[in-house]
Design a protein around this motif. Structure first.
Motif, short mmCIF file in Angstrom:
data_model
loop_
_atom_site.label_atom_id
_atom_site.label_comp_id
_atom_site.label_asym_id
_atom_site.label_seq_id
_atom_site.Cartn_x
_atom_site.Cartn_y
_atom_site.Cartn_z
N PHE A 359 0.86 -1.18 0.00
CA PHE A 359 0.00 0.00 0.00
C PHE A 359 0.90 1.23 0.00
N GLY A 360 0.29 2.41 0.02
CA GLY A 360 1.08 3.63 0.14
C GLY A 360 1.87 3.64 1.43
N ALA A 361 3.00 4.34 1.42
CA ALA A 361 3.84 4.40 2.62
C ALA A 361 3.08 5.00 3.80
N ILE A 362 2.18 5.95 3.51
CA ILE A 362 1.22 6.46 4.50
C ILE A 362 -0.17 6.12 3.96
N TYR A 363 -0.97 5.45 4.77
CA TYR A 363 -2.27 4.93 4.32
C TYR A 363 -3.34 5.50 5.24
N VAL A 364 -4.31 6.19 4.66
CA VAL A 364 -5.39 6.81 5.44
C VAL A 364 -6.70 6.12 5.08
N ALA A 365 -7.28 5.41 6.03
CA ALA A 365 -8.47 4.61 5.79
C ALA A 365 -9.74 5.46 5.79
N SER A 366 -10.83 4.83 5.46
CA SER A 366 -12.13 5.49 5.46
C SER A 366 -12.41 6.14 6.81
N SER A 367 -12.84 7.39 6.79
CA SER A 367 -13.20 8.18 7.97
C SER A 367 -12.00 8.58 8.83
N ALA A 368 -10.80 8.17 8.46
CA ALA A 368 -9.61 8.56 9.22
C ALA A 368 -9.12 9.93 8.75
N SER A 369 -8.31 10.56 9.58
CA SER A 369 -7.82 11.90 9.29
C SER A 369 -6.40 12.03 9.81
N VAL A 370 -5.57 12.80 9.08
CA VAL A 370 -4.21 13.04 9.53
C VAL A 370 -3.75 14.41 9.01
N LYS A 371 -2.99 15.10 9.83
CA LYS A 371 -2.34 16.35 9.43
C LYS A 371 -0.92 16.03 9.00
N ILE A 372 -0.52 16.51 7.82
CA ILE A 372 0.83 16.27 7.32
C ILE A 372 1.40 17.60 6.84
N THR A 373 2.47 18.07 7.48
CA THR A 373 3.07 19.35 7.10
C THR A 373 4.59 19.24 7.13
N ASN A 374 5.22 19.95 6.20
CA ASN A 374 6.68 20.11 6.18
C ASN A 374 7.43 18.78 6.29
N SER A 375 6.91 17.77 5.60
CA SER A 375 7.47 16.43 5.69
C SER A 375 7.87 15.91 4.31
N THR A 376 8.74 14.92 4.29
CA THR A 376 9.22 14.31 3.06
C THR A 376 8.81 12.84 3.03
N VAL A 377 8.20 12.44 1.91
CA VAL A 377 7.83 11.04 1.70
C VAL A 377 8.52 10.59 0.42
N GLY A 384 3.38 7.37 -2.39
CA GLY A 384 3.84 7.89 -1.11
C GLY A 384 2.73 7.98 -0.09
N LEU A 385 1.55 8.44 -0.54
CA LEU A 385 0.38 8.63 0.34
C LEU A 385 -0.84 8.06 -0.35
N GLN A 386 -1.60 7.23 0.36
CA GLN A 386 -2.83 6.63 -0.18
C GLN A 386 -3.99 6.98 0.74
N VAL A 387 -5.01 7.65 0.17
CA VAL A 387 -6.20 8.03 0.91
C VAL A 387 -7.39 7.36 0.23
N VAL A 388 -8.03 6.43 0.92
CA VAL A 388 -8.87 5.45 0.22
C VAL A 388 -10.34 5.79 0.12
N SER A 389 -10.79 6.85 0.78
CA SER A 389 -12.23 7.11 0.81
C SER A 389 -12.51 8.60 0.70
N ASP A 390 -13.69 8.92 0.12
CA ASP A 390 -14.14 10.30 0.11
C ASP A 390 -14.41 10.83 1.52
N THR A 391 -14.54 9.93 2.50
CA THR A 391 -14.77 10.35 3.89
C THR A 391 -13.46 10.51 4.67
N SER A 392 -12.33 10.15 4.07
CA SER A 392 -11.03 10.38 4.70
C SER A 392 -10.69 11.87 4.62
#
Length: 596
Positions: A359-377, A384-392
């Motif tokens: 999967f993506g190195a960072i994986y955000v599932a349905s209804s999950a949330s994450v703040k990502i700033t000033n970072s390198t992937v 690099g980043l996988q966000v799997v749902s419209d509700t993420s």
């Protein structure tokens, strides 16, 4: 010199032969069969294990000591041994409280151990210049001469403490200090050196209290092996000069709020889970922490759990591979699961590299949330980043750098794309794309121009559940349409292509060698859509014999075209759905109309 025998009431006067006693089997959590194999990787210090001199410091003021000899056996009641230099000839089982005062030396015979057993406690009470020393009885000592100090599950865990001590030449079979499940010990200002295995070993459910200002060095494997739920107990100290300068972390659950501090050496971990229950729990990795993930292992932020990577510009947090020569996909991913605690999930000033296995190195599932700033992937085997749902959700997503990710930098549902802010998303490869994995834009959003195309892999809808959702594609942005894909502004959606004379919006094929009609069309089912300074090409597929055109305007719908260029459509450019009330207002735009 012959040691006189000093007998203390309550310990057997019978001399017991030195024996090797494995730690309490009920407390070892089924040790890894490779538990005593050196942790992989090269030493991070140029010093050989025997080169360090960690016991330097204020001069010892103890002076000459009277010598005693102790047999092994069971200590059934609490005692304090007089200050002295003891030859301990066999394993001692402590079932009361054994207090060892400052300046005392315990010289353990080969294979002997100290076992803090049911109801027992051990107190090594040294001082800065009056240390307690637990060492080998051999004239020429070497690592593993004796066993370990074991704190068993049923010991009186709150009472055991080690202050200003030197523990050396043990570690035969297990760490020189071994803390079993349910046990704990306070350790400070102590040097653990020349262990054959780990200096300190803490199993699941074990606990270190006030573990600070210690030196763990010249260990045969790594300075510390510890269960993931106890890593937060490591408050500071020095952990260099070992065969492998890493904190070896056994996987499992982190079910209490904890902070992993920067200890000057990396953590090396198996798969673990951050989770709460009735009360949310959060794991924080402090600025400067490096976490090396073992092959195929992952970090899972589970029910009521939160993960914060709290780096700084000067001291980022790094999540990386444990391999000596790392490559993409060495480890799995950071998985923010549906029931994780959204407000506690944050990645700030961090580097995430060499993951993305499966999967993506960072994986955000349905209804999950994450703040990502000033970072390198970077260096992901997948995206690099996988966000799997419209509700993420991505919160405050800005200032990030994505580079060298094999399947594209980001793969997200359409409703999330507008949350991607300015950053760097290029590495010079064919997969320098932000992948739009279909879905519905259900709220007002802008897709910015970030220097790479949006690759639209499956059909996208713009449609609010109520009211109207407006999607604006910013000047300079490019939509690279996958084969057979349609982009639909539905009955409660509006699409604006907001190019300028200096910076057009481009809608074209994602194919390396496109042909006419390789993608379908933009479909308008609503009023108030507007395309300005846009270039649309290679669409028009998916229609009937006469084609739907590259732009299909349904009955009772409208779009304004201003400086729009159509090219390489399959049969025609604009189809008004066989309806005279499909409105197309064109300014400085030339197109081929499809037959009504």
């Amino acid at each position: 010199m012959r040691y006189p025998t000093f007998r203390i009431l309550g310990i057997s006067s019978l001399v017991v032969a030195a024996i090797h006693c494995d730690p309490d089997p009920s407390a070892t959590d089924t040790p890894d069969p490779n538990a005593n194999v050196p942790d992989g990787g090269e030493p991070s210090s140029d010093a050989a294990p025997g080169d360090a001199s960690p016991d330097a410091g204020p001069a010892d003021t103890c002076g000459a000591l009277e010598k005693f000899e102790r047999s092994g056996g069971s200590l059934e009641s609490s005692e304090t041994w007089p200050v002295g230099d003891y030859l301990v000839k066999g394993t001692v089982y402590i079932k009361g409280t054994l207090t060892i005062p400052a300046c005392t030396v315990l010289r353990l015979a080969p294979d002997a151990s100290i076992v803090v057993d049911t109801g027992g406690a051990l107190k090594l009470l040294g001082g800065e210049t009056t240390k307690v020393r637990v060492t080998s009885s051999n004239t020429t000592p070497s690592a593993g001469d004796w066993g370990y100090i074991e704190f068993r599950s049923m010991s009186s865990s709150a009472d055991s403490e080690i202050h200003h001590a030197v523990i050396e030449y043990g570690g035969k079979g297990f760490g020189a200090i071994f803390v079993a499940s349910g046990a704990s010990v306070a350790v400070d200002h102590t040097t653990i050196q020349n262990s054959a295995t780990y200096g300190v070993e803490v199993r699941s459910g074990g606990h270190l209290r006030g573990f600070t200002d210690n030196v763990v060095t010249t260990s045969g494997t790594a300075p510390v092996r510890i269960h993931v739920n106890s890593v937060g107990d490591l408050l500071g100290g020095t952990y260099t000069g070992n065969a492998s300068d890493v904190i070896s972390v056994d996987g499992g659950n982190v079910d209490k709020t904890a902070t992993w501090r920067s200890l000057g050496v990396p953590f090396r971990a198996d798969t673990f889970y951050v989770k709460g229950s009735a009360t949310p729990q959060k794991l924080t990795l402090a600025a400067g922490v490096t976490l090396q993930m073992r092959p195929s292992q992952s970090i899972n932020v589970d029910t009521a759990g939160g993960l914060t990577l709290a780096g700084t510009a000067a001291a980022p947090v790094k999540i990386t591979s444990s391999e000596t020569s790392p490559s993409a996909g060495d480890w799995g991913y950071i998985d923010f699961r549906s029931d994780s605690t959204a407000g506690d999930n944050a990645i700030e000033h961090a580097i995430v590299e060499y993951g993305g296995k499966g999967f993506g190195a960072i994986y955000v599932a349905s209804s999950a949330s994450v703040k990502i700033t000033n970072s390198t992937v970077r260096h992901s085997e997948d995206v690099g980043l996988q966000v799997v749902s419209d509700t993420s959700a991505l919160r405050g997503f800005t200032g990030n750098t994505f580079t060298d990710n094999a399947q594209g930098h980001i793969r997200a549902k359409a409703n999330v794309i507008g949350q991607i802010g300015a950053g760097t998303y290029t590495s010079g490869g064919v997969n320098d794309v932000i992948r739009v994995d279909g879905g519905t834009v259900s709220k007002n959003a802008t897709w910015g121009a970030w220097g790479v195309p949006y690759r639209v892999d499956t059909t996208v809808y713009v449609q609010a559940p109520s009211g109207t959702a407006t999607l604006t594609v910013a000047a300079g942005a490019k939509l690279a349409m996958g084969n057979g894909v349609t982009f639909i502004a539905d009955t409660r959606g509006v699409l604006n292509l907001a190019g300028t004379a200096a910076s057009h919006v481009t809608v074209t094929s994602a194919a390396a060698a496109p042909v006419m009609g390789i993608w379908n069309y933009i479909e308008i089912r609503s009023l108030g859509n507007a395309f300005s300074y846009a270039d649309i090409s290679y669409g028009g597929g998916g229609g009937n014999a006469t084609g739907f055109g590259q732009l299909y305007v349904a009955a009772s719908s409208s779009v304004a075209l201003d400086h729009v260029n159509f090219s390489n459509g399959l049969l025609c450019d604009v189809d008004r759905a066989n309806s005279t009330n499909a409105t197309v207002n064109a300014t400085d735009t030339t197109f081929t109309a499809c037959p009504l």
